[in-house]
Design a protein around this motif. Structure first.
Motif, PDB file in Angstrom:
ATOM      1  N   LYS A  56       0.849  -1.196   0.000  1.00 16.57           N
ATOM      2  CA  LYS A  56       0.000   0.000   0.000  1.00 16.57           C
ATOM      3  C   LYS A  56       0.883   1.245   0.000  1.00 16.57           C
ATOM      4  O   LYS A  56       1.811   1.368   0.810  1.00 16.57           O
ATOM      5  CB  LYS A  56      -0.914  -0.009   1.225  1.00 16.57           C
ATOM      6  CG  LYS A  56      -1.973   1.073   1.210  1.00 16.57           C
ATOM      7  CD  LYS A  56      -2.869   0.951   2.433  1.00 16.57           C
ATOM      8  CE  LYS A  56      -3.909   2.077   2.441  1.00 16.57           C
ATOM      9  NZ  LYS A  56      -4.742   2.023   3.669  1.00 16.57           N
ATOM     10  N   ALA A  57       0.589   2.178  -0.893  1.00 13.66           N
ATOM     11  CA  ALA A  57       1.473   3.324  -1.139  1.00 13.66           C
ATOM     12  C   ALA A  57       1.786   4.144   0.106  1.00 13.66           C
ATOM     13  O   ALA A  57       2.948   4.480   0.360  1.00 13.66           O
ATOM     14  CB  ALA A  57       0.866   4.215  -2.220  1.00 13.66           C
ATOM     15  N   ASP A  58       0.769   4.481   0.898  1.00 12.03           N
ATOM     16  CA  ASP A  58       1.047   5.379   2.019  1.00 12.03           C
ATOM     17  C   ASP A  58       1.780   4.696   3.166  1.00 12.03           C
ATOM     18  O   ASP A  58       2.216   5.365   4.113  1.00 12.03           O
ATOM     19  CB  ASP A  58      -0.222   6.076   2.517  1.00 12.03           C
ATOM     20  CG  ASP A  58      -1.296   5.111   2.958  1.00 12.03           C
ATOM     21  OD1 ASP A  58      -1.082   3.905   2.871  1.00 12.03           O
ATOM     22  OD2 ASP A  58      -2.377   5.570   3.400  1.00 12.03           O
ATOM     23  N   LEU A  59       1.952   3.379   3.092  1.00  9.20           N
ATOM     24  CA  LEU A  59       2.739   2.673   4.103  1.00  9.20           C
ATOM     25  C   LEU A  59       4.226   2.645   3.746  1.00  9.20           C
ATOM     26  O   LEU A  59       5.065   2.394   4.617  1.00  9.20           O
ATOM     27  CB  LEU A  59       2.250   1.230   4.275  1.00  9.20           C
ATOM     28  CG  LEU A  59       0.844   1.034   4.811  1.00  9.20           C
ATOM     29  CD1 LEU A  59       0.558  -0.448   4.993  1.00  9.20           C
ATOM     30  CD2 LEU A  59       0.636   1.782   6.123  1.00  9.20           C
ATOM     31  N   LEU A  60       4.534   2.914   2.496  1.00  7.03           N
ATOM     32  CA  LEU A  60       5.927   2.822   2.057  1.00  7.03           C
ATOM     33  C   LEU A  60       6.484   4.152   1.574  1.00  7.03           C
ATOM     34  O   LEU A  60       7.655   4.466   1.802  1.00  7.03           O
ATOM     35  CB  LEU A  60       6.058   1.775   0.951  1.00  7.03           C
ATOM     36  CG  LEU A  60       7.479   1.274   0.656  1.00  7.03           C
ATOM     37  CD1 LEU A  60       8.077   0.597   1.880  1.00  7.03           C
ATOM     38  CD2 LEU A  60       7.468   0.305  -0.528  1.00  7.03           C
ATOM     39  N   ASN A  61       5.656   4.951   0.911  1.00  5.52           N
ATOM     40  CA  ASN A  61       6.142   6.199   0.322  1.00  5.52           C
ATOM     41  C   ASN A  61       6.153   7.373   1.293  1.00  5.52           C
ATOM     42  O   ASN A  61       6.892   8.334   1.093  1.00  5.52           O
ATOM     43  CB  ASN A  61       5.295   6.585  -0.899  1.00  5.52           C
ATOM     44  CG  ASN A  61       5.541   5.666  -2.079  1.00  5.52           C
ATOM     45  OD1 ASN A  61       6.531   4.947  -2.117  1.00  5.52           O
ATOM     46  ND2 ASN A  61       4.634   5.668  -3.039  1.00  5.52           N
ATOM     47  N   ARG A  62       5.331   7.308   2.332  1.00  8.54           N
ATOM     48  CA  ARG A  62       5.277   8.415   3.294  1.00  8.54           C
ATOM     49  C   ARG A  62       6.312   8.217   4.395  1.00  8.54           C
ATOM     50  O   ARG A  62       6.357   7.169   5.028  1.00  8.54           O
ATOM     51  CB  ARG A  62       3.898   8.514   3.936  1.00  8.54           C
ATOM     52  CG  ARG A  62       2.819   9.009   3.011  1.00  8.54           C
ATOM     53  CD  ARG A  62       1.527   9.220   3.775  1.00  8.54           C
ATOM     54  NE  ARG A  62       0.415   9.461   2.879  1.00  8.54           N
ATOM     55  CZ  ARG A  62      -0.841   9.633   3.264  1.00  8.54           C
ATOM     56  NH1 ARG A  62      -1.145   9.579   4.556  1.00  8.54           N
ATOM     57  NH2 ARG A  62      -1.796   9.837   2.381  1.00  8.54           N
ATOM     58  N   ALA A  63       7.089   9.250   4.632  1.00 12.13           N
ATOM     59  CA  ALA A  63       8.120   9.177   5.673  1.00 12.13           C
ATOM     60  C   ALA A  63       7.506   9.530   7.026  1.00 12.13           C
ATOM     61  O   ALA A  63       7.890  10.494   7.691  1.00 12.13           O
ATOM     62  CB  ALA A  63       9.263  10.129   5.344  1.00 12.13           C
TER      63      ALA A  63
END
Length: 307
Positions: free
Chosen positions: A274-281
């Protein structure tokens, strides 16, 4: 005589009280003022903890809530959708199409901005309008932990932010002990950020930090730019063991099935997170990292069994 002595004692008490008041006043002002360094190594100072904060990136919003400063946020940008309370906050657009006039009308005492690319221009505009700016751009896990601490100092919520940072570090240490191979050869990973045009990230991004923790190696980690457009030929030359993307399914990776020469295709090693689990710092990067580590553990096992 007694009256004279009593009067003298009263005057002395008054003087001592006045001196004590004078001595304590600077200390109180010192305690109210807060200063930290931001991720651009700029000194950020406030006369007192911020009560009106504007968050200009989703990861910043998550960090502020985790640091106990959610109640201090007066506005966010688009896609600030976690935690649930963040969805109720007014949005002033996004970093590329921001309503600056509306932001200034909010009279924030602190704006926290994603310190990359065009955001630098916006940061300068805000400073020209006498707005205190913190540039946030974590590149590794420790910077996320210190962001929790620094945000809580700026918001006066250290009682929440410091334990949150400690808990983050403790969980991070557990992931390293569980998943970071001691001596095995790193498994090579291609992270497909965008399908068309084909784009990836270099080692300065948090995604690469997660890959390294899990015993992997970003095949495009040495690229000069944080995010870069690449060619199909470059991916073929890199020949990664694993192909990784974000989303709900691996559909975005299906184009690579046309190249059975690729190790990742031959061994069917396509994975998604899931994008916001990996791309968000932000704090949830550890959730994404744990999922990634489990994927790479499976991929490593496949490679050993099929070699």
């Amino acid at each position: 005589m007694l009256l004279h002595r009593a009067a003298s004692l009263a005057r002395m008490a008054c003087i001592v009280s006045s001196v004590a008041l004078v001595l304590t006043m600077p200390a109180q002002r010192c305690e109210a003022a807060v200063t930290v360094l931001d991720d651009a190594q700029r000194q950020v100072s406030l006369a007192q903890p911020a009560q009106r904060i504007v968050s200009l990136a989703p990861h910043i919003t998550e960090l502020l809530f985790e640091a106990g400063a959610g109640k201090n946020i007066v506005a966010v940008t688009d896609y600030s959708d976690y935690p649930e309370a963040a969805k109720k906050l007014p949005s002033i657009g996004n970093i590329f199409a921001l309503d600056l006039e509306r932001l200034l009308a909010l009279k924030p005492d602190l704006v926290i901005i994603w310190g990359t690319g065009n955001a630098k221009i916006l940061a300068n505009k805000l400073r020209q309008n006498h707005i205190t700016v913190f540039e946030s751009e974590p590149h590794d896990f420790e910077m996320i932990a210190t962001s929790l601490e620094r945000f809580s100092i700026l918001a006066g919520t250290s009682a929440v932010g410091k334990p949150a940072a400690d808990a983050f570090r403790k969980r991070l240490d557990g992931l390293r002990k569980t998943y970071q191979p001691a001596s095995s050869k790193p498994i090579s990973v291609f992270y497909q950020m965008v399908r068309k045009p084909l784009m990836t990230l270099n080692d300065d991004h948090m995604v690469s930090s997660a890959i390294r923790l899990c015993g992997g190696r970003n095949v495009f980690g040495k690229l000069k730019e944080l995010s870069s457009t690449i060619t199909t030929e470059a991916v073929l030359a890199a020949n990664p063991d694993v192909m990784l993307t974000t989303g709900e399914s691996t559909e975005a990776l299906q184009d690579w099935l046309a190249f059975p020469v690729l190790t990742a295709v031959r061994k069917q090693q396509f994975y998604t997170i899931k994008a916001d689990l990996l791309n968000r710092a932000g704090p949830r990067i550890l959730d994404g990292t744990e999922i990634l580590c489990k994927h790479l553990t499976v991929a490593r096992s496949k490679s050993m069994n099929q070699s």
